[in-house]
Design an enzyme around this catalytic site. Sequence first.
Site, PDB file in Angstrom:
ATOM      1  N   GLU A 477       1.368  -1.038   0.298  1.00  0.00           N
ATOM      2  CA  GLU A 477      -0.104   0.031  -0.340  1.00  0.00           C
ATOM      3  C   GLU A 477       1.012   1.273  -0.049  1.00  0.00           C
ATOM      4  OE1 GLU A 477      -2.786   0.023   3.790  1.00  0.00           O
ATOM      5  OE2 GLU A 477      -3.385  -2.021   2.936  1.00  0.00           O
ATOM      6  N   SER A 566      -5.854   9.262  -3.223  1.00  0.00           N
ATOM      7  CA  SER A 566      -5.216   8.599  -3.959  1.00  0.00           C
ATOM      8  C   SER A 566      -5.110   7.813  -5.444  1.00  0.00           C
ATOM      9  CB  SER A 566      -4.766   7.696  -2.565  1.00  0.00           C
ATOM     10  OG  SER A 566      -4.987   8.404  -1.040  1.00  0.00           O
TER      11      SER A 566
END
Length: 978
Positions: A477, A566
């Site tokens: 991530e 994001s």
Amino acid sequence: MLVSTTALASNREKYNFNSQWLLNIGDSKGAEQNNYFDKDWEKITLPRAFNEDESYKVNIKYMTDTIAWYRKHFKLPKTAKGKKVFIEFEGVRQAADLWLNGKYIGLHENGVMAFGFDLTPYLNFEGENVIALRVDNDWRYKERSTGSGFQWNDINFNANYGGIPKNVWLHITDKLYQTFPLYSNLRTTGVYIYATDIQVKSRKAVINAESEIRNEHDKVMNVNYEVEVYDYDNKLVGTFNSEPVVIQPNQTVTVKASSDFSGLHFWSWGYGYLYNVKTKLIVNNKVIDEVVTRTGFRKTRFANGKIWLNERVLQMKGYAQRTSNEWPGVGMSVPPWMSDYSNGLMIEHNANLFRWMHVAAWKQDVESCDRVGVLQMLPAGDAEKDVFDRRWEQRTELMRDVIIYYRNNPSVIFYESGNESISREHMIEMIAIRDKYDPYGGRAIGSREMLDIRESEYGGEMLYVNKSECHPMVQTEYCRDEGLRKYWDEYSYPFHKQGDGPLHKNADASAYNQNQDMLTVEFVRRWYDFYRERPGTGRRVNSGGAKIVFSDTQTYGRGAENYRRSGVVDPLRIPKDGFFAHKVMWNGWVDVENESTYIIGHWNYTPEVIKPVYVVSSGDKVELFVNGKSKGFGKRDYEFLFTFDSIQWEKGVIKAVSYDENNKELSSYSIATIGEPQRLKLTLMHGPNGIYADGADIAIVQVEVVDSNGNRCPLANDMIKFDLQGPAEWRGGIAQAEDNYVLAKELPVECGISRVLIRMTDVAGKITLKAQAKGLGTQEVSFNSIPVEVRNGLSTFFPNEKLPSRFDLGETPLTPSYQDTKVDVKVKSAIAGVNTETTVNSYDDNELSEWKNDGRLSTAWITYQLERYAEIDDICIKLTGWRQRSYPLEIFAGDKLIWSGNTERSLGYVHLFVKPIRTKTITIRLKGATHDADAFGQIIEVVEPKAGELDLFKAKGGDQTNNELRIVEVEFLETLNR
């Protein structure tokens, strides 16, 4: 009569069971009864979350979590009499009680996976049937038998699209049948197709078929098992069979068959080659049951820190995507063509991996990745830590169901056992589940972290860069920064100051409120962390990373908006600049194989603007031209970023040209000043076979503000008013606002573009959408929806049936995917000022161990004896506290000083480029007190604190460092062909 999609000779029928449902939100007493009055309930087509209106409208924690009822009236075809009837739900959220004709059938509670029920004993084969589901999507739902919650039913990351947001199917079979891959409730495992003895270059393999077969006749059945393999063009390429098998009444057996095949096409990245494998049960020369399994064949290997696909090393370049993969106004419930469009964007910008987060992807996305050629890392269900007792049992049961359901999907390459590290014992337990149900699928099973547990077949921390010479390390991530697509930079409308936004938890949140230029630069910086440790750079390497997230998502964010931004595309899949930056950097399996260049941003400014221009390129150097005049060469950073600090804006064309080290032109890219807004431009987007009036299909209409030449105006923010006419439902789009304009019929374009969604009803007809903006006139687009027949609640229309695969990247190349650029010289032994017995920890390929001194400057040294003499020019080192600590070091080759300075803070490894001197002895010495100051303070995820973690961010007493020298891993590298 309805006709099933399988051959008429087969007694198996499959029906689309999504049509003609009724929905009522709230707990409706007595709604399980056949005679319950439901005429005033909302008529819907599945899949449909009951709270879909809240998609992107509210913060995830405010999504409605309540009781909803779904009911459906249906009749069975006459062919069903005397047969078995099963229902398959691809998933409900969170728990569902099921009734049929007023009789309680059962309960499903995990909220993630597919499940099925045998409806046969409760059906009315002559008349109407009523099925009813009571669905509870409470965030705090507890398992009824144990009182235990489900770890993955989490308000931070698992968007709560409640009810039945996935497909439902009805199956009719003979009493002798191949079972379904639905272990929950049915306790069956279905068909398993796999290849062994794969020879990629000669295109050969052994194809194996296994079917679990159940005989519910009251007599012995003598069964022949026959397998037919059809290629992508539906051409029969081979037939094989097993020995006849005798199955006793009420007996369940597994039958196997296999055969050699040649001329195979192997599934690959960007090459979604799929076969149809038909497994048949034949009794007395009559086909009693036939199952068609859509699958593909490929070869994998996981070793030496690398991942091989079809005997070619592939570095993971992709995204940790929220499993919901949602869209505004409809949530996760979109037609299959939209899944293909969204997932296909991965191939269009050279990404190769979806690491789905926390819970398993639904079947539609998994099958979509099969078609478009994207690899998948598939979890079952988890949160941020290992668990025990009943909650661990829930995770193993869910993993079992996931593996059984998806083991025939070639795009599934990894099973993820945990979003945080799990114990060695738990890892071994998960491996056993994989080995029992998918022993030949070529899939690695591992977990996040797992840096020192060798049984794990892959690992990798969330943010930090890991390397290994054993199992592959993939960051799960990385790069958590956020930014709206709306904000270009500080120099143009809407003049958003970089990082400007509210505090997050009373702390600076500028990393989560970035402009597109700086967000894209950050994407380049963070990928460089992995690129420089890629295969070919030594013995210990990194296998890539999954950036969080692909598309902006209605989950926990930290910026000014109520959702996470994001992504490299926005919620409507409109690309941001980061999309194109990745396209440049990821253009190859490992090394860049195709040269390209991209200029970040636009070229519509005012004459007084002097600004930096950022170029992303795979070349060795980049020259910038404004209206044909050279502005010189850019400063190169992070391999791919070229910066031109102060460029005076001029109306016209800006062009970037990249060259190799010998000044040969490799690629170029240009952008021009766009004219004043003149009109609207509408573009209709839909599935490849048309738009269907099935109550679920969606058409997307893209609206742009363009100049007189039809070019999109990058600074346009005009308000667009929409008018929809015809048998369709407005689902709208998204733009910045408190409620993000969700479902609004008037909303602005951002950066000159937006999109809106229109959902079909179950009535076919002409549909017209008009768009109007002040000063830009009116444009419209019209289309006709295609009728879909539904009879008695059943349909044979399958929207995914004719969707094409993508073959953009072709079959796996047989050439190497990287060139070795460095060689690692191993350490033979080491001594130190203190703790010599633990010096091995600094070169043991274990990033959870370290060597350290005792805090005195006199002991802060370590001397390494290499296995051979070498001209070391690169010392790659991971120093404890890497993200916040700078070490003042001196490095000696023998007694000659070859490097002196302060190490940079990093997300893992730093490279110290030293003067190459032929030596066999290298000493690293601390020359003063270390200094701590966190360089990445905003980007740490909220996780369970752990004392003593080697990044020192959470370590007790980590600020009291004195004169410590602490080394996690060190490598001594020679550059080849220097």
